[in-house]
Design an enzyme around this catalytic site. Structure first.
Site, PDB file in Angstrom:
ATOM      1  N   PRO A 299      33.611   4.803  55.952  1.00  0.00           N
ATOM      2  CA  PRO A 299      32.464   5.062  55.082  1.00  0.00           C
ATOM      3  C   PRO A 299      31.453   5.994  55.736  1.00  0.00           C
ATOM      4  O   PRO A 299      31.144   5.864  56.924  1.00  0.00           O
ATOM      5  CB  PRO A 299      31.879   3.657  54.873  1.00  0.00           C
ATOM      6  N   GLU A 300      30.944   6.925  54.954  1.00  0.00           N
ATOM      7  CA  GLU A 300      29.966   7.892  55.453  1.00  0.00           C
ATOM      8  C   GLU A 300      28.576   7.539  54.928  1.00  0.00           C
ATOM      9  O   GLU A 300      28.390   6.522  54.258  1.00  0.00           O
ATOM     10  CB  GLU A 300      30.415   9.300  55.054  1.00  0.00           C
TER      11      GLU A 300
ATOM     12  N   ARG B 106      40.187  14.952  64.238  1.00  0.00           N
ATOM     13  CA  ARG B 106      40.090  14.572  62.828  1.00  0.00           C
ATOM     14  C   ARG B 106      40.890  15.529  61.953  1.00  0.00           C
ATOM     15  O   ARG B 106      40.911  16.744  62.197  1.00  0.00           O
ATOM     16  CB  ARG B 106      38.627  14.585  62.367  1.00  0.00           C
TER      17      ARG B 106
END
Length: 350
Positions: free
Chosen positions: A22-23, A327
């Site tokens: 979650p950001e 990433r």
């Protein structure tokens, strides 16, 4: 979540992640769900937490809730301190069955709480611990460590007055509902359930709104200075010192919208390109948060796509600092051409 660890060219182990946590917008939504419970007393507890005993929250008051970037901070105080402050529990009004989970995030079923505190045990520090006292005889060390730091994992979520239900069978074919890490029932009649998160007691949080991408006090000048470094901008964007709350999804979307190749060195980009990139970071993050509050899904153009909106084939590769976190990155070679090293260039479309 797919993870792997490899030995890189520096002779160090690098960690690779292929799923997202979650950001900032998601954690802001979690904060919104928790806030109505501030000022209420915990009357019943539950959950699967082993290192952070749920029973330790019994009879504590939730005094404050703060969010910074990807972290949620909750302050709990014992009964007597709330009475000294003249506070009293306020009932939750108009709380409906809610959940703030991002349905497109992958589940992290085995996330465990991290240890914290001087002993590294992860257990709450009792109010009778040795330490400095104020004039009223209160243990300042214990007070400082009643802040609960919550870091959400994959499928991390907060539910209000309801529990998460299984949406599909697991690998064994069982329809088992997710087990909450922590459940807190309050004297106002409602309860909170926290899923897939790491929790630890911590000192008071240091909130720096100037680096929070969703704060009105976000410092653009500081962000632009950081981006102008001679390193790939996709590395800098994930640096929480300058872009707190920015994660891999926002990174990919902002770079695509600005027309910037993820490996472009910030020192080679024009000031207008860097300004456009910061604009897209703030705009996409704000739009995502607004959509969450309106119950709409996330709208992405490049993240996890096979083609960009212009119909070009999208590339996918893992990028990150040589000795840091790697990433997955999606980009369009035609819409986001790679820079030459001849000097500053403007990536904005004419």
């Amino acid at each position: 979540m797919l993870e792997r660890t490899e030995l890189n060219g520096c002779g160090l182990l690098c960690h690779f992640l292929s799923a997202e946590m979650p950001e900032g917008p998601s954690v802001r939504k979690f904060h919104h769900l928790v806030s109505p419970f501030v000022g209420q007393k915990v009357v019943k507890t539950g959950g699967s937490s082993k290192k952070l005993c749920p029973d330790s929250f019994q009879s504590l008051w939730l005094q404050d809730a703060q969010v910074h970037g990807k972290k949620l901070f909750l302050r709990f105080d014992p009964d007597e301190e709330m009475e000294l402050l003249g506070s009293s529990p306020q009932p939750v009004q108009g709380v409906q069955q809610k959940e703030a989970m991002d349905p497109e995030l992958a589940l992290l079923p085995n996330a465990q709480e991290t240890s914290a505190g001087p002993s590294g045990s992860g257990e709450p520090v009792p109010s009778g611990s040795d330490g400095p006292y104020d004039l009223g005889g209160h243990n300042l060390l214990a007070v400082a460590q009643r802040w609960l730091e919550v870091r959400f994992g994959l499928f991390g979520s907060v539910w209000v007055n309801d529990f998460s239900r299984a949406k599909q069978a697991n690998k064994r074919g069982d329809w088992r509902d997710p087990v909450p890490r922590l459940v807190l029932h309050f004297d106002g009649g409602g309860f909170l359930a926290f899923y897939s998160c790491q929790m630890s007691w911590s000192p008071p949080p240091v909130i720096e709104p100037t680096c929070d991408i969703l704060s009105e006090k976000f410092h653009r000048g500081q962000a632009l200075e950081a981006l102008s470094q001679a390193q790939p901008v996709c590395y800098t964007l994930l640096d929480q010192r300058y872009f707190s709350g920015l994660g891999n999804i926002i990174k990919n979307e902002a770079l695509y919208r600005a027309g910037i190749h993820p490996l472009s060195l910030g020192s080679l980009l024009s000031s207008s390109s860097l300004e456009a990139l910061v604009d897209h970071v703030v705009e996409f993050s704000s739009d995502w948060l607004r959509d969450k509050f309106q119950g709409k899904g996330r709208r992405t153009l490049i993240y996890q796509k096979d083609q960009c909106p212009s119909g070009h084939q999208v590339m996918k590769e893992t990028f990150g600092p040589p000795c840091g976190l790697q990433r997955l990155t999606w980009w369009c070679p035609q819409c986001q051409p790679q820079l030459s090293s001849e000097g500053p260039q403007n990536m904005l479309s004419s």
